[in-house]
Design a protein around this motif. Structure first.
Motif, PDB file in Angstrom:
ATOM      1  N   THR A   2       0.917  -1.058   0.214  1.00 48.56           N
ATOM      2  CA  THR A   2       0.119   0.087  -0.087  1.00 48.56           C
ATOM      3  C   THR A   2       0.742   1.261   0.006  1.00 48.56           C
ATOM      4  OG1 THR A   2      -1.659  -1.185   1.233  1.00 48.56           O
ATOM      5  CG2 THR A   2      -1.732   1.049   1.119  1.00 48.56           C
ATOM      6  N   PRO A   3       0.854   1.794  -1.125  1.00 45.02           N
ATOM      7  CA  PRO A   3       1.718   3.213  -0.899  1.00 45.02           C
ATOM      8  C   PRO A   3       0.930   4.278  -0.228  1.00 45.02           C
ATOM      9  CG  PRO A   3       0.360   3.109  -3.141  1.00 45.02           C
ATOM     10  CD  PRO A   3      -0.072   2.115  -2.214  1.00 45.02           C
ATOM     11  N   LEU A   4       1.954   5.010   0.185  1.00 40.40           N
ATOM     12  CA  LEU A   4       1.300   6.541   0.406  1.00 40.40           C
ATOM     13  C   LEU A   4       1.125   7.502  -0.359  1.00 40.40           C
ATOM     14  CD1 LEU A   4       0.451   8.238   3.151  1.00 40.40           C
ATOM     15  CD2 LEU A   4       3.095   8.662   3.446  1.00 40.40           C
ATOM     16  N   ILE A   5      -0.257   7.979  -0.595  1.00 41.91           N
ATOM     17  CA  ILE A   5      -0.264   9.153  -1.576  1.00 41.91           C
ATOM     18  C   ILE A   5      -0.368  10.629  -0.886  1.00 41.91           C
ATOM     19  CG2 ILE A   5      -1.594   9.870  -3.475  1.00 41.91           C
ATOM     20  CD1 ILE A   5      -2.266   7.176  -4.060  1.00 41.91           C
ATOM     21  N   SER A   6       0.768  11.236  -1.372  1.00 43.92           N
ATOM     22  CA  SER A   6       0.514  12.577  -0.583  1.00 43.92           C
ATOM     23  C   SER A   6       1.175  13.703  -1.690  1.00 43.92           C
ATOM     24  CB  SER A   6       1.444  12.702   0.580  1.00 43.92           C
ATOM     25  OG  SER A   6       2.876  12.309   0.183  1.00 43.92           O
ATOM     26  N   PRO A   7       0.896  15.225  -1.188  1.00 39.19           N
ATOM     27  CA  PRO A   7       1.260  16.096  -2.246  1.00 39.19           C
ATOM     28  C   PRO A   7       2.653  16.280  -2.447  1.00 39.19           C
ATOM     29  CG  PRO A   7      -0.261  16.843  -0.475  1.00 39.19           C
ATOM     30  CD  PRO A   7       0.137  15.628  -0.194  1.00 39.19           C
ATOM     31  N   LEU A   8       3.107  16.417  -3.859  1.00 42.92           N
ATOM     32  CA  LEU A   8       4.595  16.668  -3.655  1.00 42.92           C
ATOM     33  C   LEU A   8       5.011  17.902  -3.297  1.00 42.92           C
ATOM     34  CD1 LEU A   8       6.352  14.922  -6.214  1.00 42.92           C
ATOM     35  CD2 LEU A   8       5.969  17.051  -7.488  1.00 42.92           C
ATOM     36  N   TRP A  61      -0.206  18.138  -7.885  1.00 41.44           N
ATOM     37  CA  TRP A  61       1.057  17.042  -7.962  1.00 41.44           C
ATOM     38  C   TRP A  61       0.835  16.114  -6.739  1.00 41.44           C
ATOM     39  CZ3 TRP A  61       4.967  16.304 -11.559  1.00 41.44           C
ATOM     40  CH2 TRP A  61       5.063  17.106 -12.591  1.00 41.44           C
ATOM     41  N   ASP A  62       0.765  14.908  -7.360  1.00 44.20           N
ATOM     42  CA  ASP A  62       0.659  13.587  -6.196  1.00 44.20           C
ATOM     43  C   ASP A  62       1.878  12.915  -6.126  1.00 44.20           C
ATOM     44  OD1 ASP A  62      -2.029  14.454  -5.146  1.00 44.20           O
ATOM     45  OD2 ASP A  62      -2.537  13.905  -7.283  1.00 44.20           O
ATOM     46  N   LYS A  63       2.433  12.363  -5.184  1.00 43.05           N
ATOM     47  CA  LYS A  63       3.418  11.397  -5.201  1.00 43.05           C
ATOM     48  C   LYS A  63       2.894  10.158  -4.425  1.00 43.05           C
ATOM     49  CE  LYS A  63       5.662  13.144  -1.139  1.00 43.05           C
ATOM     50  NZ  LYS A  63       6.930  13.673  -0.316  1.00 43.05           N
ATOM     51  N   ALA A  64       3.383   8.958  -4.934  1.00 46.82           N
ATOM     52  CA  ALA A  64       3.200   7.713  -4.258  1.00 46.82           C
ATOM     53  C   ALA A  64       4.507   7.386  -3.595  1.00 46.82           C
ATOM     54  CB  ALA A  64       2.571   6.749  -5.064  1.00 46.82           C
ATOM     55  N   LEU A  70       9.937   7.660  -3.263  1.00 44.51           N
ATOM     56  CA  LEU A  70       9.060   8.081  -4.272  1.00 44.51           C
ATOM     57  C   LEU A  70       9.151   7.391  -5.553  1.00 44.51           C
ATOM     58  CD1 LEU A  70       8.831  11.847  -5.146  1.00 44.51           C
ATOM     59  CD2 LEU A  70       8.237  10.046  -6.481  1.00 44.51           C
ATOM     60  N   VAL A  71       8.189   6.433  -5.586  1.00 42.26           N
ATOM     61  CA  VAL A  71       8.249   5.449  -6.720  1.00 42.26           C
ATOM     62  C   VAL A  71       7.181   5.768  -8.046  1.00 42.26           C
ATOM     63  CG1 VAL A  71       8.632   3.610  -5.356  1.00 42.26           C
ATOM     64  CG2 VAL A  71       6.419   3.886  -5.562  1.00 42.26           C
ATOM     65  N   ALA A  72       6.325   6.817  -7.710  1.00 38.86           N
ATOM     66  CA  ALA A  72       5.319   6.991  -8.817  1.00 38.86           C
ATOM     67  C   ALA A  72       4.940   8.733  -8.340  1.00 38.86           C
ATOM     68  CB  ALA A  72       4.201   6.000  -8.673  1.00 38.86           C
ATOM     69  N   PHE A  73       4.383   9.193  -9.323  1.00 33.22           N
ATOM     70  CA  PHE A  73       3.783  10.421  -9.264  1.00 33.22           C
ATOM     71  C   PHE A  73       2.755  10.607 -10.388  1.00 33.22           C
ATOM     72  CE2 PHE A  73       5.936  12.819 -13.012  1.00 33.22           C
ATOM     73  CZ  PHE A  73       6.677  12.090 -13.096  1.00 33.22           C
ATOM     74  N   ALA A  74       1.867  11.684 -10.187  1.00 36.53           N
ATOM     75  CA  ALA A  74       0.804  12.191 -11.019  1.00 36.53           C
ATOM     76  C   ALA A  74       0.426  13.564 -11.004  1.00 36.53           C
ATOM     77  CB  ALA A  74      -0.304  11.407 -10.798  1.00 36.53           C
ATOM     78  N   SER A  75       0.225  14.309 -12.071  1.00 36.63           N
ATOM     79  CA  SER A  75      -0.358  15.659 -11.805  1.00 36.63           C
ATOM     80  C   SER A  75      -1.854  15.762 -12.675  1.00 36.63           C
ATOM     81  CB  SER A  75       0.691  16.799 -12.400  1.00 36.63           C
ATOM     82  OG  SER A  75       0.501  16.484 -13.888  1.00 36.63           O
ATOM     83  N   SER A  76      -2.403  16.697 -12.093  1.00 36.94           N
ATOM     84  CA  SER A  76      -3.996  16.881 -12.435  1.00 36.94           C
ATOM     85  C   SER A  76      -4.290  18.260 -12.575  1.00 36.94           C
ATOM     86  CB  SER A  76      -4.753  15.975 -11.765  1.00 36.94           C
ATOM     87  OG  SER A  76      -4.782  16.203 -10.416  1.00 36.94           O
ATOM     88  N   LEU A  77      -5.227  18.505 -13.457  1.00 40.20           N
ATOM     89  CA  LEU A  77      -5.460  20.111 -13.310  1.00 40.20           C
ATOM     90  C   LEU A  77      -6.967  20.410 -14.013  1.00 40.20           C
ATOM     91  CD1 LEU A  77      -5.264  20.998 -16.984  1.00 40.20           C
ATOM     92  CD2 LEU A  77      -2.738  20.515 -16.041  1.00 40.20           C
ATOM     93  N   LEU A  78      -7.448  21.463 -13.729  1.00 39.36           N
ATOM     94  CA  LEU A  78      -8.834  21.582 -14.295  1.00 39.36           C
ATOM     95  C   LEU A  78      -8.712  22.151 -15.556  1.00 39.36           C
ATOM     96  CD1 LEU A  78     -10.526  23.676 -11.192  1.00 39.36           C
ATOM     97  CD2 LEU A  78     -10.896  21.021 -11.967  1.00 39.36           C
TER      98      LEU A  78
END
Ligand SMILES: CC(C)(COP(=O)(O)OP(=O)(O)OC[C@H]1O[C@@H](n2cnc3c(N)ncnc32)[C@H](O)[C@@H]1OP(=O)(O)O)[C@@H](O)C(=O)NCCC(=O)NCCS
Length: 167
Positions: A2-8, A61-64, A70-78
């Motif tokens: 289970t990764p921890l997902i938190s803000p970059l 921006w989120d990191k896992a 840090l093994v993965a990341f994502a960014s999202s926007l409106l």
């Protein structure tokens, strides 16, 4: 697992740029030229640009992390279209792909989209990035349309736009 997902945070920028380079080489070497990989990485993972994005209220921006790594990341926007959030980036360490990390990040971003009042999550994916397209289909996306965008320096992004309905 289970990764921890938190803000970059700004402290993660260098790690993210290094991980992006590793994932991009692994993913895009057979899809786009090395010159285009270098051009796009330079544009997207420039420290100043990332610092600006971290300060933007409509970009996330989120990191896992697994055991602090840090093994993965994502960014999202409106997106410009009301009711749509764009999953702008999602990258998982090649050694940890296909273990559900991407799915967890997508679920996290989908929750955010709903909380922001969005009904659709969209993304752009290279038409030849078959593994990612398979992952997105698995996680509820369908191909909505195709685009070919000129990004300068004689490069184009030849993409499918995929969408997932959230409600
Ligand atoms: C696409 C990506 C974000 C998905 O995250 P992930 O953690 O690997 O995916 P999940 O474990 O949540 O989902 C697994 C599904 O992804 C697809 N997939 C992921 N890696 C794959 C691979 N090496 N070969 C084939 N299918 C793959 C499959 O559909 C798989 O489902 P299955 O195992 O039941 O066949 C991740 O693989 C990645 O970072 N890929 C490289 C970079 C990239 O293309 N990013 C997207 C840019 S638009």
């Amino acid at each position: 697992m289970t990764p921890l997902i938190s803000p970059l945070s700004s402290n993660d920028i260098e790690t993210v740029a290094t991980l992006a380079r590793i994932v991009w080489q692994d993913t895009y070497s057979g899809i786009i030229t090395q010159a285009q990989i270098d051009f796009m990485l330079g544009q997207r993972y420039d420290t100043r640009r990332l610092l600006e994005e971290l300060a933007m209220p409509q970009v996330w921006w989120d990191k896992a992390t697994l055991d602090g790594e840090l093994v993965a990341f994502a960014s999202s926007l409106l997106s410009a279209t009301p009711g749509e959030m764009k999953l702008d980036k999602i990258y998982v360490d090649p050694a940890r792909q296909r273990l559900g990390l991407g799915g967890r990040l997508i679920a996290h971003v989908a929750q955010r989209a709903l909380a922001q009042g969005c009904s659709t999550l969209i993304l752009a994916v290279n038409k030849r990035n078959e593994r990612a397209i398979a992952a997105y289909r698995k996680h509820g996306f369908f191909v909505r349309n195709a685009v070919c965008v000129d990004i300068g320096n004689d490069f184009v992004m030849d993409d499918f736009i995929m969408a997932r309905l959230l409600r």
